[in-house]
Design a protein around this motif. Structure first.
Motif, short mmCIF file in Angstrom:
data_model
loop_
_atom_site.label_atom_id
_atom_site.label_comp_id
_atom_site.label_asym_id
_atom_site.label_seq_id
_atom_site.Cartn_x
_atom_site.Cartn_y
_atom_site.Cartn_z
N ASP A 262 41.41 29.82 27.53
CA ASP A 262 41.72 30.30 28.88
C ASP A 262 43.22 30.53 29.04
O ASP A 262 44.02 29.69 28.66
CB ASP A 262 41.25 29.26 29.90
CG ASP A 262 41.23 29.75 31.32
OD1 ASP A 262 41.99 30.68 31.65
OD2 ASP A 262 40.47 29.18 32.12
N ARG B 293 44.83 27.68 30.83
CA ARG B 293 44.64 26.33 30.30
C ARG B 293 45.84 25.42 30.58
O ARG B 293 45.70 24.29 31.04
CB ARG B 293 44.38 26.40 28.80
CG ARG B 293 44.19 25.02 28.21
CD ARG B 293 43.96 25.06 26.74
NE ARG B 293 43.73 23.67 26.31
CZ ARG B 293 43.48 23.34 25.10
NH1 ARG B 293 43.38 24.26 24.16
NH2 ARG B 293 43.31 22.08 24.77
N ASP C 108 36.55 30.98 26.58
CA ASP C 108 37.58 31.73 27.30
C ASP C 108 37.35 31.61 28.80
O ASP C 108 36.32 31.08 29.24
CB ASP C 108 37.53 33.20 26.87
CG ASP C 108 38.86 33.91 27.06
OD1 ASP C 108 39.73 33.39 27.78
OD2 ASP C 108 39.03 34.99 26.47
N HIS C 109 38.27 32.12 29.56
CA HIS C 109 38.23 32.11 31.03
C HIS C 109 36.91 32.72 31.52
O HIS C 109 36.50 33.78 31.07
CB HIS C 109 39.42 32.91 31.57
CG HIS C 109 39.59 32.82 33.04
ND1 HIS C 109 40.09 31.71 33.65
CD2 HIS C 109 39.33 33.71 34.03
CE1 HIS C 109 40.14 31.91 34.95
NE2 HIS C 109 39.68 33.12 35.21
#
Length: 101
Positions: free
Chosen positions: A42, A45, A73-74
């Protein structure tokens, strides 16, 4: 760049003050529980981790927990609802809302 650009077209990226509340503001947070989700890949993060750490150190009297998802991931949990990690995240979020922890 922050993906919320459509909501906040003028922002300072990851250094935007909306992502970095002052410690005194965190200490006055008006809830008892906070759950922070972050994915390994992300782009937010670092921001999420910093928020979690700052909230813990702020003097706020509530309970904060961070849930990290390796290799993701996001918004991964919205892109493939059949993914085991997506399902686990959504169940954890529902449990938080239902106040089961």
């Amino acid at each position: 760049m922050i993906k919320c650009g459509c909501m906040c077209p003028k922002n300072d990226g990851l250094e935007d003050l909306r992502l970095k509340p002052a410690v005194e503001d965190l200490a006055r947070l008006g809830c008892e529980r906070v759950l922070v989700f972050v994915a390994e890949k992300d782009h937010l993060r670092e921001v999420c981790g910093r928020y979690y750490e700052e909230l813990k150190k702020s003097g706020w009297g509530g309970n904060v927990e961070i849930v990290e998802n390796e290799g993701e991931d996001h918004c991964f949990h919205l892109e493939d609802l059949s993914n085991v990690k997506s399902q686990a995240l959504n169940k954890r979020f529902a449990s938080f809302i239902k106040q089961e922890w």
